[in-house]
Design an enzyme around this catalytic site. Structure first.
Site, PDB file in Angstrom:
ATOM      1  N   HIS A   1       0.840  -1.196   0.000  1.00 18.22           N
ATOM      2  CA  HIS A   1       0.000   0.000   0.000  1.00 18.22           C
ATOM      3  C   HIS A   1       0.878   1.250   0.000  1.00 18.22           C
ATOM      4  O   HIS A   1       2.096   1.186   0.155  1.00 18.22           O
ATOM      5  CB  HIS A   1      -0.916  -0.018   1.212  1.00 18.22           C
TER       6      HIS A   1
ATOM      7  N   GLU B   1       1.379   3.701   2.093  1.00 19.76           N
ATOM      8  CA  GLU B   1       2.187   3.993   3.270  1.00 19.76           C
ATOM      9  C   GLU B   1       3.475   3.189   3.275  1.00 19.76           C
ATOM     10  O   GLU B   1       4.559   3.707   3.573  1.00 19.76           O
ATOM     11  CB  GLU B   1       1.385   3.674   4.548  1.00 19.76           C
TER      12      GLU B   1
ATOM     13  N   CYS C   1      -4.897   1.368   6.558  1.00 20.57           N
ATOM     14  CA  CYS C   1      -5.585   0.108   6.853  1.00 20.57           C
ATOM     15  C   CYS C   1      -5.036  -0.475   8.146  1.00 20.57           C
ATOM     16  O   CYS C   1      -3.864  -0.310   8.489  1.00 20.57           O
ATOM     17  CB  CYS C   1      -5.423  -0.867   5.697  1.00 20.57           C
TER      18      CYS C   1
ATOM     19  N   LEU D   1     -28.279   3.186 -26.556  1.00 17.12           N
ATOM     20  CA  LEU D   1     -27.846   2.564 -25.307  1.00 17.12           C
ATOM     21  C   LEU D   1     -27.402   3.620 -24.299  1.00 17.12           C
ATOM     22  O   LEU D   1     -27.679   3.501 -23.091  1.00 17.12           O
ATOM     23  CB  LEU D   1     -26.717   1.575 -25.593  1.00 17.12           C
TER      24      LEU D   1
END
Length: 364
Positions: free
Chosen positions: A71, A73, A101, A303
């Site tokens: 990650h 950090e 985290c 669409l």
């Protein structure tokens, strides 16, 4: 300003023109610069940036490169260690665009790395959008004597997280609608003329947009008419990102599509998905389940209108060419009025040669 600069300006991070009012904002802007480097590369994870500072000197920085890799950090910490050694981290401040985290998954918890390296202060911008993790880092770090400051440039940090946050909160990816139109709102030219409406410079922006998403959606009619490749061809993205899913929505099924076309024969044929008569929201949910944080609509007007009417579009990138074609197909098809007008915020208008790109995010 040259075309390359205009392309970079239009696709630049939203914080690029902001002036910081204090030191924390200054370094969070620097962390945001790192975070935007990972845009489109990290799914199903978010794009996150980090910078380590001591005495108003940047010691190192990093961003999350890809799911399964360290990650932001830990990238920043490793950068400091490689340049200055481990002791430089002691007493430093780390600025992170997203709350660190605190759980171990494919990679170790970032809070553990912060504590192990005796970083004394953590400043982050956005709270983790996953309610199971939100706020967990604060108590864990504070209990160990680390000073925590949250919410610095929160809105700017949340912008880089939008695709991830939407998938986490709604189970749907962030949807970007891209179309190129003449001034009379058509997406086709007379049969005797060429296919393209806009300039090569505008088409380069489209390739850069593809590099930001995890899937590209078209309709069966577009496939039969254009035999598109839907590949990454910008020099800025080739080799850096996995080919996005190429998604074809059709009523008639795969057998109605020419099997010798690019989507079914090139080196990325295994990245082509066909959905027959599946509700649009279910298609998007299935793509989210495959780890797609964001998708790009490159479909025809009929669409595109269906997506708009279903209020499934989050962002518009509308290219206008200075021609009037009187073509058969409109950029948003034909039909009854929408239930209500769509209003955009964060609107930008960028001149690209003779073309004009108008972009913005839908107000909910």
């Amino acid at each position: 300003m040259n075309n390359e600069s205009k392309i970079a300006q239009n696709l630049a991070e939203p914080s690029s023109q902001m002036e910081p009012s204090n030191s924390d904002e200054k370094w969070m802007l620097r962390a945001l610069e790192e975070a935007w480097k990972g845009r489109g590369l990290t799914s199903p994870n978010p794009a996150v940036g980090a910078v380590v500072v001591k005495g108003e000197i940047e010691l190192g920085a990093g961003y999350h490169h890809r799911a399964g890799l360290p990650h932001a950090e830990r990238e920043a910490i490793a950068d400091v260690v490689s340049k200055h050694g481990c002791e430089a981290l002691h007493g430093a401040t780390i600025y992170v665009t997203l709350e660190p985290c605190s759980t171990t998954g494919k990679t170790p918890a970032c809070t553990s790395g912060i504590l192990e390296n005796r970083i004394s202060r953590v400043v982050y911008g956005a709270v983790d959008p996953n309610p199971e993790h939100a706020g967990a880092a604060d108590s864990l770090l504070c209990e160990q004597g680390v000073e925590v400051t949250a919410g610095v440039l929160r809105e700017q940090c949340e912008k880089v997280l939008r695709p991830f946050a939407k998938r986490i909160s709604s189970g749907l990816p962030w949807v970007i609608a891209k179309t190129a139109m003449s001034l009379d709102g058509r997406i086709t030219r007379p049969p005797s003329e060429g296919q393209w409406l806009t300039s090569p410079e505008s088409r380069e922006i489209v390739h850069q947009l593809r590099a930001q998403v995890d899937a590209i959606i078209v309709g069966g009619k577009t496939v039969r008419r254009d035999n598109p490749r839907l590949t990454l061809r910008s020099e800025k993205s080739v080799g850096k990102k996995e080919q996005p899913w190429r998604v074809v929505l059709t009523h008639a099924g795969r057998e109605s599509l020419p099997q010798d076309f690019h989507l079914f024969t090139d080196e990325y044929k295994n990245r082509t998905l066909i959905y027959q008569d599946k509700p649009l929201a279910e298609v998007l949910r299935d793509l989210a389940d495959k780890g797609c944080n964001s998708v790009l609509l490159e479909c025809g007007g009929h669409l595109m209108r269906q997506f708009a009417e279903a209020e499934l579009i989050d962002e518009y990138q509308l290219f206008y060419a200075p021609i009037i074609t009187g073509g058969q197909d409109f950029g948003f098809g034909l039909g009854n009025h929408f239930k209500s007008s769509l209003t955009l915020k964060e609107v930008r208008s960028t001149s690209i040669g003779q073309d004009t790109l108008i972009s913005g995010v839908v107000v909910r």
